[in-house]
Design an enzyme around this catalytic site. Structure first.
Site, short mmCIF file in Angstrom:
data_model
loop_
_atom_site.label_atom_id
_atom_site.label_comp_id
_atom_site.label_asym_id
_atom_site.label_seq_id
_atom_site.Cartn_x
_atom_site.Cartn_y
_atom_site.Cartn_z
N THR A 318 0.85 -1.20 0.00
CA THR A 318 0.00 0.00 0.00
C THR A 318 0.87 1.24 0.00
O THR A 318 0.62 2.21 -0.71
CB THR A 318 -0.92 0.02 1.23
OG1 THR A 318 -1.68 -1.18 1.26
CG2 THR A 318 -1.86 1.22 1.19
N GLY A 319 1.92 1.19 0.84
CA GLY A 319 2.82 2.34 0.89
C GLY A 319 3.44 2.62 -0.45
O GLY A 319 3.33 3.73 -0.98
N TRP A 321 2.59 1.70 -3.31
CA TRP A 321 1.64 2.04 -4.38
C TRP A 321 1.52 3.56 -4.51
O TRP A 321 1.30 4.08 -5.60
CB TRP A 321 0.27 1.42 -4.05
CG TRP A 321 -0.79 1.72 -5.07
CD1 TRP A 321 -1.11 0.98 -6.17
CD2 TRP A 321 -1.69 2.84 -5.08
NE1 TRP A 321 -2.14 1.56 -6.88
CE2 TRP A 321 -2.53 2.71 -6.22
CE3 TRP A 321 -1.88 3.93 -4.24
CZ2 TRP A 321 -3.52 3.62 -6.53
CZ3 TRP A 321 -2.88 4.86 -4.55
CH2 TRP A 321 -3.68 4.70 -5.69
N HIS A 322 1.65 4.23 -3.39
CA HIS A 322 1.47 5.69 -3.40
C HIS A 322 2.63 6.42 -4.05
O HIS A 322 2.49 7.57 -4.42
CB HIS A 322 1.28 6.21 -1.97
CG HIS A 322 -0.09 5.95 -1.44
ND1 HIS A 322 -0.47 4.76 -0.90
CD2 HIS A 322 -1.18 6.76 -1.41
CE1 HIS A 322 -1.74 4.84 -0.54
NE2 HIS A 322 -2.21 6.03 -0.84
N GLY A 323 3.78 5.78 -4.16
CA GLY A 323 4.89 6.48 -4.80
C GLY A 323 6.17 5.67 -4.72
O GLY A 323 6.34 4.83 -3.84
#
Lengths: 470, 420
Positions: A318-319, A321-323
């Site tokens: 998830t982390g 995925w954000h950047g």
């Protein structure tokens, strides 16, 4: 193209709406598909080919899965899903994470590959997840294969949610793609929802963004504790209004074309625990990871050890995925750890505390989390974090921090209020839903919001040339 | 109830379609403007469609800029935005503080300045002053710095607002100069009169009253008397001045008045740029167009060189090195000098050295700059000047003289240019 632009509001949208409603029903998906490709190509004249490629890959994969399943060949179906995942994740990996991977590998001595500096195609994180969800859902039998390429294309490229979500799982809209019914009620809701989202983005998020930029540009010697917290809180509010505003616009636009998407945000800053927060923030992403990563890995049904590992994997992903940067990985793990702690014992404790304390705890964790999340945007991220926790050089407050707070005071106040459900509850009590009074009040308010938003958009390009200064 | 509700909704949809659709169509059909008076710049026009520009994305950017620039009722939208900001109790808009009593005060940030440029300018100015000291002597050279509005009108700023600008630059000039008492920061003199109308509300310049106090400080520096402020006959030339600061942030505020302080020694002959324009008065009422050009009342447009001949009969000639702030200041000097030669570094075509040589009767030098503009000026290389230049009478005939070669060539060309 972005929704909050004069181009979208006064050229693209009117034309598309006109064409859509003039056209016979059987052409409408085609119009949406074509318009969406144009929408995407406007901002990405080259990468539009990539999204077409992704569409073709998953259309084919979907047909293949359905074909193999019908023939009883499980392995073939699995292979098709695997191909789809590999190609989609591969594209994502190359375009988004290549330089990040290379920088990690760089730490191995004697290995050095120069970064390839590919620009990130807009929306790739969203549409690859959407197309993958289709193939997997078809495989699982949760959705019927889409044999019409145009209809499938419309799903993938649908401009309302193409750029910034919500991530629409295929099975949510499968029926709507073929047999949705546009209606006066839906269209009106759509207009109002869209205008609300536009207001959130332009009137709140953009203005908060000015303050955020100012504070994030500060160096350690001007970062007082007040400034740092002001910056973190402002960013938290800005991000919420930006993102939820975009989701509102997406949902609103969907309704204008007869689609009903799922909600993506539900007053997340009212949460009483981190667990609850992640059920109210970016709901479609959490759902995606739960459905396609957490549950397949076994969730919490394979013992505590494996459960912690699953949480670590999901939150690490998830982390990232954000950047493509370490601060996002750290941010993801930060939440993974907290969620594990809450599940183990803290969650229970929180339910026994008074609501206000639980909320303060949650907001503290969340705001600090957003500070970590935005390290890349800070001129001095270490100085910033130090200042937040009283270890900075600049003291508690100073003239500049006070000035910034006063300058944006009203906007901050309005934002904090808008982030809660207070206004909504009040409105529901005085003006019950589905009454004429309520409709007219909403309409008047939203039109005012809309007009003000347009003024802000026009002002963005205001650039007087004062020759005396030259 | 249900059908009534439905009717309301249908009406709303029609309203929405007319509003957005109508505005879109009107924006599409309305005539496009090429230039904006409000913004003082050219407006984007419809960009050409080429394959290359689409693929690179430049067509899209230009088209969006074009849409923005040509949006129907653009000026009204901008004003509405400013009103909205005021409503939200913002203390600044587009880099302009909304001060008390309707004052619009431009703010500066460190990022507006370049330390390298500042250092270079300090050096150029100090060298020029020192060279002038050498030629004319300590008592005949002065340098006045006019502070920007934001540094003087501190009481009119919004709460907690402030700016750290310019303090250092004047100190730095003083350090490099032989006689630092001749470099004066007018901040102290003007701050005494902070409550008076010494700066325009809507423009970055000082008012004629502010210039008077500057003149007072100048006279004091030179041990001269200053006529009482009441001894001037005041005339309000314009009362509808909305200046440059208003242009940045269109906030409704009181218009400014541009005053003339009439003196007995106003009969002058003015020559701009060797014949480009001439006048018998400092004041160009016709040149000061409505709107933000009212300040052009003083000497009309920005000109490289202006010669003012007075009836003072003092035997003194003053060289003024200036920016636009000196325009309303110089009229006060008409009784003190026979001739005033005004040179604006940004518009002059010749270097100071050449001009000085052309007017050897110069007895005094005054440098008058706004400190913020001084920090950002990129034209100060015209101040490069060595006293020896004034003695090079026979430049063309002189054989190779090491470093002076370039200078002599320039002077030669300058002489050619100044021949009509």
């Amino acid at each position: 193209m972005v929704f909050s632009s004069l181009l979208f509001l006064f050229r693209f949208l009117p034309v598309v709406l006109l064409l859509y409603y003039l056209a016979p029903r059987r052409l409408r998906n085609f119009i949406l598909f074509a318009a969406s490709l144009f929408f995407y190509a406007w901002g990405e004249p080259v990468y539009v080919l990539l999204i077409l490629f992704s569409t073709m890959v998953d259309y084919t994969a979907g047909r293949a899965v359905a074909h193999f399943k019908e023939a009883g060949r499980e392995k073939g179906a699995k292979l098709a899903v695997l191909c789809s995942a590999v190609i989609n994740l591969g594209a994502l990996g190359v375009f988004k994470y290549a330089d990040f991977f290379l920088s990690v590998i760089d730490h191995v001595p004697a290995v050095h590959i120069a970064p390839i500096h590919l620009t990130l195609p807009i929306g790739i994180s969203f549409y690859t997840f959407q197309t993958m969800s289709y193939t997997i859902d078809v495989y699982r039998g949760d959705a019927r294969v889409q044999k019409n390429f145009i209809t499938f294309g419309a799903y993938v490229a649908l401009f309302p949610q193409l750029i910034a979500g919500p991530i629409v799982r295929y099975k949510t809209v499968a029926e709507q793609l073929d047999s949705r019914k546009e209606s006066v009620e839906l269209f009106t809701q759509g207009i109002l929802r869209f205008m609300a989202g536009l207001g959130k983005k332009v009137l709140l998020a953009n203005q908060l963004g000015e303050l955020q930029k100012t504070i994030f540009a500060m160096q350690a010697d001007s970062l007082t504790m007040m400034a740092a917290w002001l910056g973190a809180i402002t960013f938290s509010l800005q991000l919420y209004f930006d993102f939820s505003g975009y989701s509102d616009m997406a949902i609103g636009l969907g309704k204008m074309f007869g689609f009903e998407f799922l909600e993506n945000f539900h007053y997340p800053y009212e949460s009483k625990s981190i667990t609850e927060f992640w059920r109210r923030w970016h709901i479609s992403l959490g759902t995606w990871f739960r459905e396609y990563v957490y549950i397949p890995l076994g969730g919490n049904r394979k013992g505590t050890g494996r459960w912690i590992l699953n949480i670590a994997v999901v939150w690490g992903l998830t982390g990232i995925w954000h950047g493509a940067a370490w601060c996002f990985v750290i941010w993801g793990i930060y939440y993974g750890v907290l969620l594990a702690i809450e599940k183990l014992f803290l969650g229970n404790l929180l339910t026994r505390l008074p609501g206000i304390l639980a909320r303060i705890y949650t907001l503290f964790i969340v705001v600090t989390g957003w500070a970590i999340f935005s390290w890349l945007d800070m001129a001095d991220s270490i100085g910033f974090m130090k200042a937040m926790f009283g270890l900075g050089k600049a003291g508690i407050a100073d003239r500049e921090s006070m000035y910034l707070f006063l300058n944006y005071g009203v906007i901050l106040g309005a934002s904090v209020l808008g982030a809660t459900s207070l206004v909504s509850s009040l409105a529901n009590r005085c003006l019950p839903e589905n009454t004429v009074r309520r409709e007219i009040a909403s309409m008047v308010f939203m039109v005012a919001v809309f007009v003000t938003s347009v003024a802000c958009l026009v002002n963005l390009s205001y650039n007087p040339f004062l020759y005396f200064r030259f | 109830m249900d059908t009534y509700l439905k009717k309301v909704r249908v009406l709303f949809i029609i309203f929405f379609v007319l509003l957005v659709g109508g505005f879109s169509i009107w924006s599409f059909l309305s005539p496009k403007k090429a230039y904006s008076d409000m913004e003082n710049r050219k407006l984007e026009t419809l960009p050409k469609v080429t394959g290359k520009s689409i693929v690179s994305g430049s067509f899209q950017k230009k088209y969006e800029a074009y849409l923005s620039d040509q949006i129907f009722l653009r000026e009204n939208w901008v004003r509405f935005y400013a009103q909205m900001q005021c409503f939200l109790q913002k203390k600044e808009i587009n880099g302009v503080y909304l001060g008390k009593e309707g004052y619009l005060i431009e703010k500066y940030e460190e990022s507006d300045f370049d330390k390298g440029l500042e250092k270079a300018n300090t050096g150029l100015l100090a060298d020029f002053l020192n060279a002038s000291f050498q030629v004319l002597g300590e008592d005949h050279v002065s340098c006045l710095f006019v502070p920007s509005k934001v540094e003087v009108l501190k009481e009119k700023l919004p709460a907690y607002a402030g700016t750290d600008s310019g303090e250092g630059i004047i100190e730095q000039v003083k350090k490099k100069v032989l006689h630092e008492n001749r470099v004066v920061d007018l901040k102290a003199a003007l701050s005494e009169h902070e409550k008076e109308y010494i700066y325009y509300r809507t423009d970055h310049h000082w008012t004629t009253l502010g210039a008077y106090y500057g003149f007072q400080a100048y006279q004091k520096l030179n041990g001269e008397r200053t006529p009482e402020v009441h001894s001037y006959q005041r005339e309000t030339a314009f009362d509808d001045f909305f200046g440059t600061t208003y242009n940045k942030a269109h906030v409704r505020t009181k218009a400014d008045e541009v005053d003339i302080f009439h003196t007995d020694s106003e009969a002058v002959r003015i020559d701009g740029n060797d014949g480009e324009f001439s006048s018998e008065s400092f004041y160009f009422k016709n040149a000061a167009k409505k709107g933000f050009d009212r300040y052009a009342l003083f000497f009309s447009k920005n000109t490289g060189k202006i010669i003012v001949d007075t009836e003072a009969h003092t035997g003194k000639t003053l060289l003024v090195v200036k920016d636009s702030f000196a325009n309303c200041f110089v009229p006060f000097l008409s009784a003190s000098y026979d001739r005033i030669i005004m040179v604006d570094c940004r518009y002059t075509k010749t270097r100071i050295g050449s001009i000085w040589k052309e007017y050897p009767e110069i007895t005094d030098v005054l440098v008058l700059f706004n400190d913020t503009k001084f920090r950002q000026d990129t034209h100060l290389s015209v101040l490069k000047f060595r006293p020896e230049e004034l003695e090079q009478e026979k430049t063309e005939e002189k054989p190779e003289e090491s470093e002076d070669d370039d200078d002599s060539e320039e002077d030669f060309l300058d002489d050619l240019i100044s021949l009509d």
